[in-house]
Design an enzyme around this catalytic site. Structure first.
Site, PDB file in Angstrom:
ATOM      1  N   ARG A  49      11.310  -1.825  11.776  1.00  0.00           N
ATOM      2  CA  ARG A  49      10.465  -1.279  12.615  1.00  0.00           C
ATOM      3  C   ARG A  49      10.002  -1.985  13.737  1.00  0.00           C
ATOM      4  O   ARG A  49      10.394  -3.223  13.786  1.00  0.00           O
ATOM      5  CB  ARG A  49       9.083  -1.331  11.845  1.00  0.00           C
ATOM      6  CG  ARG A  49       8.973   0.031  11.078  1.00  0.00           C
ATOM      7  CD  ARG A  49       7.776   0.038  10.022  1.00  0.00           C
ATOM      8  NE  ARG A  49       6.469  -0.404  10.661  1.00  0.00           N
ATOM      9  CZ  ARG A  49       5.286  -0.352   9.939  1.00  0.00           C
ATOM     10  NH1 ARG A  49       5.322   0.312   8.670  1.00  0.00           N
ATOM     11  NH2 ARG A  49       4.119  -0.785  10.671  1.00  0.00           N
ATOM     12  N   LYS A  69       0.855  -1.233  -0.007  1.00  0.00           N
ATOM     13  CA  LYS A  69      -0.012  -0.122   0.059  1.00  0.00           C
ATOM     14  C   LYS A  69       0.690   1.331  -0.072  1.00  0.00           C
ATOM     15  O   LYS A  69       0.526   2.165  -0.436  1.00  0.00           O
ATOM     16  CB  LYS A  69      -0.811   0.052   1.110  1.00  0.00           C
ATOM     17  CG  LYS A  69      -2.065  -0.930   1.303  1.00  0.00           C
ATOM     18  CD  LYS A  69      -2.801  -0.720   2.503  1.00  0.00           C
ATOM     19  CE  LYS A  69      -2.026  -0.304   4.026  1.00  0.00           C
ATOM     20  NZ  LYS A  69      -1.734  -1.698   4.764  1.00  0.00           N
ATOM     21  N   ARG A 103      -9.353   2.176   9.125  1.00  0.00           N
ATOM     22  CA  ARG A 103      -8.863   1.051   9.631  1.00  0.00           C
ATOM     23  C   ARG A 103     -10.046   0.102  10.194  1.00  0.00           C
ATOM     24  O   ARG A 103      -9.804  -1.068  10.523  1.00  0.00           O
ATOM     25  CB  ARG A 103      -7.724   0.921  10.108  1.00  0.00           C
ATOM     26  CG  ARG A 103      -6.457   0.524   9.344  1.00  0.00           C
ATOM     27  CD  ARG A 103      -5.212   0.452  10.524  1.00  0.00           C
ATOM     28  NE  ARG A 103      -3.992  -0.176  10.561  1.00  0.00           N
ATOM     29  CZ  ARG A 103      -3.000   0.201   9.624  1.00  0.00           C
ATOM     30  NH1 ARG A 103      -2.687   1.371   9.505  1.00  0.00           N
ATOM     31  NH2 ARG A 103      -1.929  -0.607   9.391  1.00  0.00           N
ATOM     32  N   ARG A 117      -1.315  -7.503  14.343  1.00  0.00           N
ATOM     33  CA  ARG A 117      -1.602  -6.678  13.208  1.00  0.00           C
ATOM     34  C   ARG A 117      -2.721  -7.273  12.263  1.00  0.00           C
ATOM     35  O   ARG A 117      -3.541  -6.704  11.752  1.00  0.00           O
ATOM     36  CB  ARG A 117      -0.701  -5.841  12.670  1.00  0.00           C
ATOM     37  CG  ARG A 117       0.039  -4.864  13.700  1.00  0.00           C
ATOM     38  CD  ARG A 117       1.511  -4.797  13.469  1.00  0.00           C
ATOM     39  NE  ARG A 117       1.777  -4.200  12.052  1.00  0.00           N
ATOM     40  CZ  ARG A 117       3.126  -4.293  11.378  1.00  0.00           C
ATOM     41  NH1 ARG A 117       4.147  -4.945  11.858  1.00  0.00           N
ATOM     42  NH2 ARG A 117       3.263  -3.733  10.293  1.00  0.00           N
ATOM     43  N   ARG A 165      11.520  -6.738   5.843  1.00  0.00           N
ATOM     44  CA  ARG A 165      11.336  -5.313   5.602  1.00  0.00           C
ATOM     45  C   ARG A 165      12.240  -4.294   6.091  1.00  0.00           C
ATOM     46  O   ARG A 165      12.754  -4.532   7.235  1.00  0.00           O
ATOM     47  CB  ARG A 165      10.143  -5.015   6.050  1.00  0.00           C
ATOM     48  CG  ARG A 165       9.496  -3.459   5.445  1.00  0.00           C
ATOM     49  CD  ARG A 165       8.076  -3.271   5.531  1.00  0.00           C
ATOM     50  NE  ARG A 165       7.518  -3.312   6.751  1.00  0.00           N
ATOM     51  CZ  ARG A 165       6.249  -2.927   6.897  1.00  0.00           C
ATOM     52  NH1 ARG A 165       5.413  -2.617   5.815  1.00  0.00           N
ATOM     53  NH2 ARG A 165       5.610  -2.749   8.308  1.00  0.00           N
TER      54      ARG A 165
HETATM   55  P1  AMP Z   1       1.274   0.807   9.355  1.00  0.00           P
HETATM   56  O1  AMP Z   1       2.461   1.648   9.089  1.00  0.00           O
HETATM   57  O2  AMP Z   1       0.307   1.247   8.186  1.00  0.00           O
HETATM   58  O3  AMP Z   1       1.756  -0.582   9.216  1.00  0.00           O
HETATM   59  O4  AMP Z   1       0.609   1.334  10.872  1.00  0.00           O
HETATM   60  C1  AMP Z   1       1.553   0.902  11.920  1.00  0.00           C
HETATM   61  C2  AMP Z   1       0.801   1.033  13.197  1.00  0.00           C
HETATM   62  O5  AMP Z   1       0.248   2.420  13.428  1.00  0.00           O
HETATM   63  C3  AMP Z   1      -0.505   0.149  13.329  1.00  0.00           C
HETATM   64  O6  AMP Z   1      -0.100  -1.152  13.645  1.00  0.00           O
HETATM   65  C4  AMP Z   1      -1.156   0.854  14.533  1.00  0.00           C
HETATM   66  O7  AMP Z   1      -0.627   0.700  15.770  1.00  0.00           O
HETATM   67  C5  AMP Z   1      -1.046   2.278  13.973  1.00  0.00           C
HETATM   68  N1  AMP Z   1      -1.794   2.906  12.877  1.00  0.00           N
HETATM   69  C6  AMP Z   1      -1.886   3.121  11.810  1.00  0.00           C
HETATM   70  N2  AMP Z   1      -2.987   3.371  11.183  1.00  0.00           N
HETATM   71  C7  AMP Z   1      -4.000   3.458  12.063  1.00  0.00           C
HETATM   72  C8  AMP Z   1      -5.253   3.791  12.078  1.00  0.00           C
HETATM   73  N3  AMP Z   1      -5.906   3.949  11.101  1.00  0.00           N
HETATM   74  N4  AMP Z   1      -5.835   3.496  13.213  1.00  0.00           N
HETATM   75  C9  AMP Z   1      -5.233   3.266  14.483  1.00  0.00           C
HETATM   76  N5  AMP Z   1      -4.121   2.918  14.556  1.00  0.00           N
HETATM   77  C10 AMP Z   1      -3.164   2.883  13.378  1.00  0.00           C
END
Ligand code: AMP
Length: 202
Positions: A152, A13, A85, A163, A119
């Site tokens: 990360r 994404k 989400r 997740r 990653r």
């Molecule tokens: P990502 O980089 O998209 O994998 O997001 C990493 C982390 O950020 C997620 O596992 C959540 O802890 C937090 N996060 C990202 N987007 C959201 C969202 N829309 N709502 C709540 N937490 C989020």
């Protein structure tokens, strides 16, 4: 154009969001990057959720997203990556903007896990690499900005499982709410981009 990209972790994404946004003159809004780049006291609170792989409270991320959507940088449209989400986040979003299209980038969980453990992210420009499928030219150095690459802290086995569980339990429901288009995320980066652009033209 106002778009949402949805897909499990490591589906591409973010990578596609950046490419398509630059091709179409849109702004790429990554919820994860906004949260990771937060500062001060708020960062401490956010990090608690990030490390565990849990969703941060919706109001925190919504305020960040709203500010971006309304900024002049995003006046030609945007790609939302990682937001919404959950259905409550969809409701919040719909109060401020009307979405044109939802693109689902699909990969199965076993591929997501394989990609996540290999990653690498750039600490400076947030670019994403993968030691197997998309390795950086120099070890630990970003090809794009020369920044240092890191893993990360939520790319651990425990947080990855959490997740993906949240993705299937809460995020996938959003696909039924919108008329979404599914793209095969297991193809080469260029082919995924081509498929998305083709769908957007139609
Ligand atoms: P990502 O980089 O998209 O994998 O997001 C990493 C982390 O950020 C997620 O596992 C959540 O802890 C937090 N996060 C990202 N987007 C959201 C969202 N829309 N709502 C709540 N937490 C989020």
């Amino acid at each position: 154009m106002k778009l949402i990209f949805i897909g499990p972790q490591a589906s591409g994404k973010g990578t596609q969001g950046k490419i398509i946004a630059s091709k179409l003159g849109l702004c790429h809004i990554s919820a994860g990057d906004l949260l990771r780049n937060s500062k001060g006291k708020l960062k401490e609170k956010i990090d608690y959720y990030l490390t565990k792989g849990k969703l941060v409270p919706p109001i925190i991320i919504f305020n960040m997203i709203k500010e971006k959507i309304e900024s002049s940088e995003c006046k030609n449209g945007f790609i939302l990556d990682g937001f919404p989400r959950s259905m409550d986040q969809v409701e919040m979003l719909e109060k401020v903007v009307k979405i044109d299209k939802v693109i689902e980038i699909y990969i199965p969980d076993n591929i997501a896990i394989k990609r996540l453990v290999s990653r690498l992210n750039c600490e400076k420009c947030n670019a994403v690499f993968n030691t197997i499928t998309n390795p950086p030219k120099k070890q630990e150095i970003c090809d794009i900005c020369g920044g240092k690459l890191y893993r990360r802290k939520d790319d651990t086995e425990l947080a990855i499982k959490e997740r993906l569980k949240i993705y299937h339990r809460e995020t996938e429901d959003i696909l039924h709410k919108f008329d979404s288009i599914r793209i095969n995320g297991q193809q080469k980066i260029e082919k995924v981009t081509e498929d998305i652009l083709k769908e957007l033209k139609e």
